[in-house]
Design a protein around this motif. Structure first.
Motif, mmCIF file in Angstrom:
data_model
loop_
_atom_site.group_PDB
_atom_site.id
_atom_site.type_symbol
_atom_site.label_atom_id
_atom_site.label_comp_id
_atom_site.label_asym_id
_atom_site.label_seq_id
_atom_site.Cartn_x
_atom_site.Cartn_y
_atom_site.Cartn_z
ATOM 1 N N TRP A 18 -21.446 -28.729 23.496
ATOM 2 C CA TRP A 18 -20.399 -29.054 24.477
ATOM 3 C C TRP A 18 -20.329 -30.547 24.777
ATOM 4 C CZ3 TRP A 18 -16.952 -25.603 24.472
ATOM 5 C CH2 TRP A 18 -17.309 -24.273 24.242
ATOM 6 N N GLY A 19 -21.454 -31.212 24.747
ATOM 7 C CA GLY A 19 -21.453 -32.658 24.988
ATOM 8 C C GLY A 19 -20.620 -33.388 23.954
ATOM 9 N N ASN A 20 -20.781 -33.007 22.689
ATOM 10 C CA ASN A 20 -20.018 -33.687 21.635
ATOM 11 C C ASN A 20 -18.530 -33.335 21.697
ATOM 12 O OD1 ASN A 20 -22.243 -35.003 20.643
ATOM 13 N ND2 ASN A 20 -22.754 -33.400 19.176
ATOM 14 N N ILE A 21 -18.236 -32.095 22.073
ATOM 15 C CA ILE A 21 -16.819 -31.712 22.228
ATOM 16 C C ILE A 21 -16.200 -32.549 23.343
ATOM 17 C CG2 ILE A 21 -15.303 -29.817 23.016
ATOM 18 C CD1 ILE A 21 -17.231 -27.914 21.430
ATOM 19 N N PHE A 22 -16.957 -32.737 24.420
ATOM 20 C CA PHE A 22 -16.475 -33.560 25.532
ATOM 21 C C PHE A 22 -16.228 -35.002 25.065
ATOM 22 C CE2 PHE A 22 -17.295 -36.608 28.889
ATOM 23 C CZ PHE A 22 -16.393 -36.201 29.858
ATOM 24 N N LEU A 23 -17.180 -35.566 24.325
ATOM 25 C CA LEU A 23 -17.018 -36.962 23.860
ATOM 26 C C LEU A 23 -15.805 -37.105 22.932
ATOM 27 C CD1 LEU A 23 -20.677 -38.203 23.210
ATOM 28 C CD2 LEU A 23 -19.158 -38.789 25.103
ATOM 29 N N LYS A 24 -15.562 -36.062 22.132
ATOM 30 C CA LYS A 24 -14.391 -36.100 21.254
ATOM 31 C C LYS A 24 -13.103 -36.186 22.061
ATOM 32 C CE LYS A 24 -15.515 -33.744 17.075
ATOM 33 N NZ LYS A 24 -15.623 -32.385 16.588
ATOM 34 N N LYS A 25 -13.071 -35.447 23.160
ATOM 35 C CA LYS A 25 -11.899 -35.495 24.053
ATOM 36 C C LYS A 25 -11.714 -36.899 24.616
ATOM 37 C CE LYS A 25 -9.295 -32.366 24.146
ATOM 38 N NZ LYS A 25 -7.916 -32.707 23.802
ATOM 39 N N LEU A 26 -12.843 -37.482 25.014
ATOM 40 C CA LEU A 26 -12.796 -38.839 25.560
ATOM 41 C C LEU A 26 -12.241 -39.798 24.498
ATOM 42 C CD1 LEU A 26 -13.797 -39.480 28.400
ATOM 43 C CD2 LEU A 26 -15.993 -40.131 27.443
ATOM 44 N N ASP A 27 -12.737 -39.642 23.286
ATOM 45 C CA ASP A 27 -12.320 -40.497 22.178
ATOM 46 C C ASP A 27 -10.818 -40.331 21.905
ATOM 47 O OD1 ASP A 27 -12.961 -42.368 20.195
ATOM 48 O OD2 ASP A 27 -12.965 -40.800 18.676
ATOM 49 N N GLN A 28 -10.358 -39.090 21.991
ATOM 50 C CA GLN A 28 -8.941 -38.809 21.720
ATOM 51 C C GLN A 28 -8.037 -39.528 22.730
ATOM 52 O OE1 GLN A 28 -8.038 -34.607 22.039
ATOM 53 N NE2 GLN A 28 -5.857 -35.057 22.244
ATOM 54 N N HIS A 29 -8.458 -39.558 23.994
ATOM 55 C CA HIS A 29 -7.591 -40.156 25.028
ATOM 56 C C HIS A 29 -7.904 -41.627 25.278
ATOM 57 C CE1 HIS A 29 -5.588 -36.442 25.938
ATOM 58 N NE2 HIS A 29 -6.753 -35.818 26.046
ATOM 59 N N ASN A 30 -9.095 -42.046 24.862
ATOM 60 C CA ASN A 30 -9.479 -43.457 24.905
ATOM 61 C C ASN A 30 -9.258 -44.144 26.266
ATOM 62 O OD1 ASN A 30 -10.587 -45.651 23.729
ATOM 63 N ND2 ASN A 30 -8.712 -46.332 22.713
ATOM 64 N N PRO A 31 -9.830 -43.571 27.332
ATOM 65 C CA PRO A 31 -9.629 -44.173 28.661
ATOM 66 C C PRO A 31 -10.532 -45.381 28.880
ATOM 67 C CG PRO A 31 -11.117 -42.321 28.823
ATOM 68 C CD PRO A 31 -10.717 -42.406 27.373
ATOM 69 N N THR A 44 -24.006 -36.674 31.742
ATOM 70 C CA THR A 44 -22.643 -36.900 31.236
ATOM 71 C C THR A 44 -22.160 -38.283 31.677
ATOM 72 O OG1 THR A 44 -22.194 -34.538 31.178
ATOM 73 C CG2 THR A 44 -20.268 -35.982 31.223
ATOM 74 N N ALA A 45 -22.547 -38.681 32.893
ATOM 75 C CA ALA A 45 -22.181 -40.025 33.380
ATOM 76 C C ALA A 45 -22.696 -41.093 32.419
ATOM 77 C CB ALA A 45 -22.789 -40.235 34.768
ATOM 78 N N ARG A 46 -23.950 -40.977 32.022
ATOM 79 C CA ARG A 46 -24.547 -41.982 31.136
ATOM 80 C C ARG A 46 -23.853 -41.968 29.764
ATOM 81 N NH1 ARG A 46 -29.166 -45.628 30.116
ATOM 82 N NH2 ARG A 46 -28.396 -46.386 28.144
ATOM 83 N N ASN A 47 -23.549 -40.763 29.267
ATOM 84 C CA ASN A 47 -22.858 -40.670 27.980
ATOM 85 C C ASN A 47 -21.448 -41.256 28.059
ATOM 86 O OD1 ASN A 47 -24.267 -39.010 25.629
ATOM 87 N ND2 ASN A 47 -25.023 -38.211 27.575
ATOM 88 N N ILE A 48 -20.784 -41.035 29.195
ATOM 89 C CA ILE A 48 -19.439 -41.615 29.374
ATOM 90 C C ILE A 48 -19.554 -43.145 29.349
ATOM 91 C CG2 ILE A 48 -17.533 -41.943 31.023
ATOM 92 C CD1 ILE A 48 -18.024 -39.022 31.980
ATOM 93 N N CYS A 49 -20.537 -43.678 30.074
ATOM 94 C CA CYS A 49 -20.707 -45.144 30.118
ATOM 95 C C CYS A 49 -21.080 -45.692 28.737
ATOM 96 C CB CYS A 49 -21.756 -45.530 31.155
ATOM 97 S SG CYS A 49 -21.205 -45.247 32.837
ATOM 98 N N ASP A 50 -21.955 -45.012 28.023
ATOM 99 C CA ASP A 50 -22.316 -45.452 26.667
ATOM 100 C C ASP A 50 -21.060 -45.525 25.794
ATOM 101 O OD1 ASP A 50 -25.019 -45.465 27.364
ATOM 102 O OD2 ASP A 50 -25.461 -43.523 26.441
ATOM 103 N N PHE A 51 -20.238 -44.474 25.909
ATOM 104 C CA PHE A 51 -19.004 -44.410 25.125
ATOM 105 C C PHE A 51 -18.061 -45.552 25.509
ATOM 106 C CE2 PHE A 51 -14.551 -43.289 24.991
ATOM 107 C CZ PHE A 51 -14.366 -42.859 23.690
ATOM 108 N N LEU A 52 -17.858 -45.726 26.821
ATOM 109 C CA LEU A 52 -16.905 -46.742 27.291
ATOM 110 C C LEU A 52 -17.384 -48.147 26.938
ATOM 111 C CD1 LEU A 52 -15.984 -45.233 30.794
ATOM 112 C CD2 LEU A 52 -14.541 -45.285 28.748
ATOM 113 N N TYR A 53 -18.693 -48.351 26.988
ATOM 114 C CA TYR A 53 -19.244 -49.663 26.658
ATOM 115 C C TYR A 53 -19.034 -49.979 25.175
ATOM 116 C CZ TYR A 53 -22.381 -53.575 26.092
ATOM 117 O OH TYR A 53 -22.880 -54.809 25.798
#
Ligand SMILES: C[S@@+](CC[C@H](N)C(=O)[O-])C[C@H]1O[C@@H](n2cnc3c(N)ncnc32)[C@H](O)[C@@H]1O
Length: 215
Positions: A18-31, A44-53
């Motif tokens: 589920w974590g990777n599915i969530f990150l894929k969604k983030l990647d798709q919308h690129n906020p 999830t907060a840390r993964n979101i920040c890692d992704f955004l960074y």
């Protein structure tokens, strides 16, 4: 960019795939400006920040809202996650490390701030009940909201109403957990269905779990 959700040796609401599915969604919308309602232990907060960074260097913002250690009987309509009662782990090493060596409550704002300290200039954590604090936040610039906090009908309606008020007509994203049969909470499903119907919004079911609303 490799999208791999890391557990940081903590409990998370998005286990396994589920974590990777969530990150894929983030990647798709690129906020660039993400809100998480329901932070829990901050994984999830840390993964979101890692992704955004990785995507934006320091040009991003993360806001997280949770009751944190204030979870008490004032919030009778919420189900306290079982882990929060005694912070028990099936892995005995984790038990010793967190409960006897660090003596750290992983759902405390202090502990989550520590996990996110690399991004301290980009984050804001708010402790409080969303029924009270959400309306006080500046939400106009949020691009992507992950709704995973209180699961009662009333709280989900409250949170969706406030988020939508700031995000409507902007083609932003509200991703709600616990909607589909893979992680089903009847109150959550009913609140999301009633809300989207009332506001004439389209809802996408993602992997039989998340409800995605484009505002
Ligand atoms: C399922 S957990 C969140 C999991 C997290 N998003 C993750 O991916 O690890 C739900 C969280 O919502 C918080 N919560 C419950 N009711 C709330 C409310 N009314 N206001 C704010 N936070 C709430 C709880 O303290 C808990 O940490």
């Amino acid at each position: 960019m490799q999208l791999k959700y890391k557990s940081y040796w903590r409990k998370s609401g998005l286990k396994g795939k589920w974590g990777n599915i969530f990150l894929k969604k983030l990647d798709q919308h690129n906020p660039k400006n993400v809100l998480e309602v329901g932070v829990f232990c901050g994984v999830t907060a840390r993964n979101i920040c890692d992704f955004l960074y990785e995507k934006n260097l320091n040009n991003f913002k993360y806001t997280g809202v949770d009751l944190f250690e204030k979870f008490n009987n004032d919030t009778k309509d919420e189900v306290k996650p079982t882990f929060l009662k005694d912070q028990k782990f099936s892995n005995p090493l984790k038990n010793i490390y967190y409960n006897y060596i660090l003596k750290e409550n992983l759902n405390s704002i202090k502990s989550v701030n520590k996990l996110l300290k690399k991004y301290r200039d980009n984050i804001k954590l708010i402790a409080g009940d969303t029924n009270i604090v959400l309306k006080e936040l500046e939400l106009e610039n949020i691009d992507f909201a992950f709704l995973d906090g209180g699961h009662s009908y009333q709280t989900v309606i409250n949170d969706l109403t406030i988020l939508y008020d700031s995000m409507k007509d902007k083609k932003k994203v509200i991703l709600c957990d616990d909607y589909g049969k893979e992680s089903y909470i009847p109150d959550v499903e009913k609140a999301i269905n009633d809300f989207t119907k009332k506001n004439n919004l389209k809802l996408n079911l993602i992997e039989n779990r998340f409800a995605e609303i484009i505002t």
